[in-house]
Design a protein around this motif. Sequence first.
Motif, short mmCIF file in Angstrom:
data_model
loop_
_atom_site.label_atom_id
_atom_site.label_comp_id
_atom_site.label_asym_id
_atom_site.label_seq_id
_atom_site.Cartn_x
_atom_site.Cartn_y
_atom_site.Cartn_z
N MET A 118 17.19 26.10 75.63
CA MET A 118 18.66 26.24 76.21
C MET A 118 18.60 25.39 77.45
O MET A 118 18.08 24.60 78.07
CB MET A 118 17.95 27.72 77.27
CG MET A 118 19.16 28.49 78.11
SD MET A 118 20.22 29.09 77.30
CE MET A 118 19.29 29.96 75.55
N THR A 122 25.48 26.67 78.69
CA THR A 122 25.00 28.01 77.88
C THR A 122 25.29 28.69 78.50
O THR A 122 25.38 30.72 78.61
CB THR A 122 23.86 27.63 77.18
OG1 THR A 122 24.16 26.34 76.10
CG2 THR A 122 24.06 28.97 76.63
N SER A 162 14.38 23.76 80.25
CA SER A 162 14.73 24.75 78.80
C SER A 162 13.84 26.04 79.11
O SER A 162 14.71 26.76 78.98
CB SER A 162 14.27 24.07 77.80
OG SER A 162 14.78 24.74 76.91
N ASN A 166 15.13 29.77 80.22
CA ASN A 166 15.08 30.40 78.74
C ASN A 166 14.19 32.32 79.25
O ASN A 166 13.91 33.77 79.50
CB ASN A 166 14.18 29.79 77.98
CG ASN A 166 14.60 29.69 76.94
OD1 ASN A 166 15.73 30.66 76.02
ND2 ASN A 166 14.20 28.45 76.04
#
Length: 232
Positions: A118, A122, A162, A166
């Motif tokens: 991630m 995004t 990341s 998440n």
Amino acid sequence: MLQLIVGSNEESAALELSDCPDTDVVDVVSLLDSQRELTPEERCTVNNLAFSWDLPPINVDNRRWLAEKMQQIAVIERRRTQIKQLRRGLKDCSVFYMIKERPALAQVLFPRSAEQVMDSQTILKRIIWPMPDSDNEDDHSSVEETCLLTGFLRDYIENGSSRELNQLLKFWTGWSIPPQHLYVEVSNGITLPVASTCLTTLKLPLKCPNYHSFKVNLDASVGSTEFGFGMI
């Protein structure tokens, strides 16, 4: 779960405690797996769950069996309808027999959420930021505090790893896959960040003196939930 979807014997499915999405069941199975003598209160907790699933009460001889049976009910039997629906859907799109013959392809079709990478963009490009209240234009302090908090959240996302992103997404939406829109609200009635997962809305407390306090509070809220809908 793949073994069950393609029709393997349920008895051959290897279950782990981390497969169970229900924290109350995890607590009970952990008690049964421990080697120590249970207190009367702990035995009562175990028996209450056992009785609710028409299982016998705990005794000296059935402790191991009871733990395995509870885990099987929580992981398999309570998901039986979903397993059948997944099997039917995979057959309809002609994927079922492919993954049955070549199980390694399942890793491509069903990637583990822990392996998803991630990045901040995004999430940021999906956020709908709060707008100033047009009916309260004179309240400049509220607008300034709202802008300050949204800036803190942007910094948190841009600097997050990341794994942290998440976890934030799972807290925010109950799922590890980002939806089309993520909403942010600022509220004066809360002291810690909370999430309305059905509305994909993250609510931030209005009063926060600095970024360090904001990060500590958000980390505490995100870390308070271990399971999301994506693991059920």
